[in-house]
Enzyme design. Structure first.
Site, PDB file in Angstrom:
ATOM      1  CD  GLU A  15      -2.559   1.425   2.583  1.00 56.22           C
ATOM      2  OE1 GLU A  15      -3.541   0.669   2.733  1.00 56.22           O
ATOM      3  OE2 GLU A  15      -2.192   2.261   3.451  1.00 56.22           O
ATOM      4  NE  ARG A 105     -17.481   5.443   8.121  1.00 51.80           N
ATOM      5  CZ  ARG A 105     -17.515   5.553   9.445  1.00 51.80           C
ATOM      6  NH1 ARG A 105     -18.586   5.176  10.108  1.00 51.80           N
ATOM      7  NH2 ARG A 105     -16.463   6.027  10.104  1.00 51.80           N
ATOM      8  CE1 TYR A 145     -10.993  -1.360  10.364  1.00 54.56           C
ATOM      9  CE2 TYR A 145     -12.740  -2.410   9.091  1.00 54.56           C
ATOM     10  CZ  TYR A 145     -11.914  -1.322   9.328  1.00 54.56           C
ATOM     11  OH  TYR A 145     -12.006  -0.212   8.523  1.00 54.56           O
TER      12      TYR A 145
END
Length: 283
Positions: A15, A105, A145
């Site tokens: 990432e 989100r 998560y």
């Protein structure tokens, strides 16, 4: 891409994040060049709060996809977005040949009022995933998560949302960072029982400075095991030793994960190619 990636027992991805200042982009591309040389299965690119700097996410993802010929995944958040905002970004991505997004989100932007937040068009990531699946041809990944989303009422409710993401069209999960592999193993067992059948990729963030514990880790809601806390206490005032110990901790995590059958690893590399190369060489 998914088919090829999961046809093997292991994969490695990274990432990166867009720089905050335009004059830092030249160095950003050098970082990407170096990371691409490590031959990752894909590189994901983060998205600013509330969709800010989404053009930069598209720009960097395009460079990864078209100049480096490495698969790119563009993060996409929806907390402050309208349907048209989302479609505008998807059109930009499709125009440059990037067809893989991580649907999130996103955190509430600082300038967003509570009233605006409560009336947002996409209340949850599940709503974004459904919208993307119905209105685009993009491949969609989602987050999960291992220690429960900070806002979730319970692990069971969090797993229920995870199942919804899968049902809405997500094809892969990338986990939030964690530092105790036992937490991840417990999580994947519970996810399996909850009906999660799509792949779960383990997200690993190397801690190379003690201040990361008080910033990134706290925001992620991840717990810090005693072993890592002791490392920070012992080497926190010695940057070189802290860096070395933090990298070794991440290497040990990845080795243990692979030993226990978790072959798909996503490194939150914080735009640090040298550190990432050291980890890749060791694993």
């Amino acid at each position: 891409m998914f088919k090829d990636m999961f046809a093997n027992d292991s994969s490695l991805s990274f990432e990166v994040f867009p720089p905050k200042k335009d004059d830092e982009f030249e160095n950003c591309y050098k970082v990407l060049d170096s990371l691409s040389e490590l031959k990752p299965d894909f590189i994901s690119v983060t998205y600013g709060a509330g969709g800010s700097r989404s053009k930069k996410t598209v720009e960097i993802a395009s460079y990864i996809q078209n100049e480096l010929h490495t698969d790119a995944m563009a993060h996409m958040t929806c907390v402050g977005s309208s349907s048209e905002d989302i479609l505008a970004v998807t059109r930009d991505l499709e125009a440059v040949g990037v067809n893989h997004v991580l649907a999130l989100r996103g955190d509430k932007p600082r300038d967003m009022s509570d009233e605006q937040f409560n009336k947002r068009v996409f209340p949850h990531a599940t709503d974004l995933i459904r919208f993307l699946n119905e209105n685009t041809k993009l491949d969609i990944s989602a987050s999960c998560y291992p220690e429960k989303h900070p806002e979730a009422m319970s692990m069971d409710s969090d797993l229920a949302f995870m199942k919804m993401k899968q049902d809405m069209g997500a094809k892969m999960f990338i986990s939030q960072l964690f530092f105790d592999n036992a937490d991840f193993y417990r999580f994947t067992e519970r996810a399996d029982k909850a009906g999660i059948t799509i792949p779960i990729v383990a997200g690993i963030m190397p801690i190379t400075s003690a201040k990361q514990i008080g910033s990134t880790v706290t925001l992620a809601g991840s717990s810090v095991p005693k072993k890592l806390a002791d490392i920070c206490a012992r080497y926190g005032e010695s940057p070189d030793d802290m860096r070395k110990a933090g990298i070794e901790y991440a290497i040990d995590q990845i080795r243990d994960l692979r030993k226990c059958g978790v072959g798909h690893i996503h490194i939150y590399c914080m735009n640090k190619p040298k550190m990432t190369a050291e980890i890749c060489k060791s694993i």
